[in-house]
Structure formats: C-alpha cells, structure tokens
Motif scaffolding. Structure first.
Motif, PDB file in Angstrom:
ATOM      1  N   ARG A  55     -64.229  10.754  -2.715  1.00 41.92           N
ATOM      2  CA  ARG A  55     -63.125  11.561  -3.230  1.00 41.92           C
ATOM      3  C   ARG A  55     -61.997  10.631  -3.643  1.00 41.92           C
ATOM      4  O   ARG A  55     -61.742   9.620  -2.982  1.00 41.92           O
ATOM      5  CB  ARG A  55     -62.650  12.523  -2.142  1.00 41.92           C
ATOM      6  N   MET A  56     -61.292  10.991  -4.726  1.00 39.60           N
ATOM      7  CA  MET A  56     -60.186  10.181  -5.231  1.00 39.60           C
ATOM      8  C   MET A  56     -58.967  11.069  -5.435  1.00 39.60           C
ATOM      9  O   MET A  56     -59.072  12.155  -6.003  1.00 39.60           O
ATOM     10  CB  MET A  56     -60.566   9.531  -6.553  1.00 39.60           C
ATOM     11  N   LEU A  57     -57.836  10.591  -4.961  1.00 40.05           N
ATOM     12  CA  LEU A  57     -56.591  11.350  -5.046  1.00 40.05           C
ATOM     13  C   LEU A  57     -55.521  10.485  -5.685  1.00 40.05           C
ATOM     14  O   LEU A  57     -55.505   9.263  -5.498  1.00 40.05           O
ATOM     15  CB  LEU A  57     -56.138  11.762  -3.639  1.00 40.05           C
ATOM     16  N   ARG A  58     -54.632  11.143  -6.412  1.00 38.75           N
ATOM     17  CA  ARG A  58     -53.514  10.418  -7.011  1.00 38.75           C
ATOM     18  C   ARG A  58     -52.234  11.171  -6.711  1.00 38.75           C
ATOM     19  O   ARG A  58     -52.152  12.387  -6.879  1.00 38.75           O
ATOM     20  CB  ARG A  58     -53.702  10.320  -8.522  1.00 38.75           C
ATOM     21  N   ARG A  59     -51.259  10.442  -6.235  1.00 39.90           N
ATOM     22  CA  ARG A  59     -49.913  10.940  -5.997  1.00 39.90           C
ATOM     23  C   ARG A  59     -48.967   9.973  -6.681  1.00 39.90           C
ATOM     24  O   ARG A  59     -49.330   8.855  -7.010  1.00 39.90           O
ATOM     25  CB  ARG A  59     -49.589  10.997  -4.495  1.00 39.90           C
TER      26      ARG A  59
END
Length: 179
Positions: free
Chosen positions: A114-118
């Motif tokens: 899983r990849m998240l960007r903030r």
C-alpha cells in the motif's frame, strides 16, 4: 523503531483490500501507445491488477513478487505522483527489501502493498500475517545478507512496524517536495 504513524495519524486499520479492477491499473511500465504486451507462457500467472494508492494490493509470497512490487512503486512515484527519479530509486530499493523480508521470513502465502501520500510525505507499507518483528542488525562491510533494514533505516526519513490483530505492517516514510 516501534510506535505510531508519525505524520500520518488517523490512518485506518485493518487495511481494506484493493479492488482488482480499480482505476484500470494495468501492468506498470507497459507502453500506452497500444503496443501489444509480450505474451506470457500459459503457466505464468498474470501480474495482479490494483492501485496501491487506493487500497492494499495483495501479492503472492514468492521471490518474483518483489519485481511486481518494484514496478508498481516506480509507476506510482514517477508517473502518478511525478516524484524525482532519485527518490523513486530509493523507494523502489526499500520496497524490494521489505518485500524480501516478508517473502523470506514470514511463511505467509500472500502479503499486501500500500502507498500513501500526505503533504510533504510518502508512506509505503508492506503487510503480512506474521507478528514476528523485523530486527535491525549491525552491518559489517563484508556481510552478504542482513542489510535490508539497514538500508531502510539509512534511506528513509523514518520507519517502523505496526502490530495488527493478525500480523503486522512494516512501513517507511520519505519526505517529498510538494509542488
């Protein structure tokens, strides 16, 4: 390092499964100019479809999955998020190390990516059903193995492990320049 998800508080757990048809995500790196994809032998399983930015992508726990995870990571960071080639190269290396650990040390049949960007950060997670914690070992110049978490520690801004009711998520975060 154990602990919360510094900088990315409020992320839900457990992780939702990805929808294989989500966003028409195909094989990363495939030409988009209608060039036919190379044919695979009938015995070869197709690469899984899914967008690791929308939900967890499940991959079989076998060495070949490291290549799939690397291609997914490169496609997201370069094409979808337009991040720098150097940051992408580092993230791809770290994903490969976390996937290698999940494949070699957990005995799992599958793992999740899983990849998240903030704002100002990316976070990449590898989830597996083992609650065995990874261990950062001292590394000597001539060591042939055991460098995975050493690289994660050196190339990421921060990393850690979140224990789940059934397994764990090993993650790393890297700073990015928002445009």
């Amino acid at each position: 390092m154990m602990g919360g998800m510094a900088g990315l508080e409020g992320m839900e757990q457990p992780r939702p499964r990805s929808d294989p048809a989500a966003a028409g995500w195909g094989i990363p790196g495939a030409d988009r100019d209608r060039t036919p994809a190379p044919r695979r032998p009938a015995s070869a399983a197709p690469e899984p479809a899914g967008d690791p930015t929308l939900g967890e992508v499940r991959l079989p726990s076998r060495p070949q999955s490291a290549g799939i995870a690397r291609r997914l990571t490169a496609a997201v960071l370069l094409k979808q998020w337009s991040l720098t080639p150097q940051l992408t190269e580092h993230a791809v290396l770290l994903v490969s190390e976390l996937v290698g650990n999940a494949v070699r040390h957990t005995g799992a049949r599958t793992f999740g990516l899983r990849m998240l960007r903030r704002r100002g950060w990316i976070r990449i997670e590898v989830r597996d059903p083992s609650r065995g914690l990874p261990c950062l070992m001292p590394v000597q110049e001539m060591d042939l193995s055991g460098r995975g978490l050493f690289l994660v520690d050196k190339l990421s801004e921060r990393w850690g492990v979140d224990l789940l009711p059934r397994g764990k998520t090993t993650w790393f975060e890297m700073r990015i320049a928002d445009r």
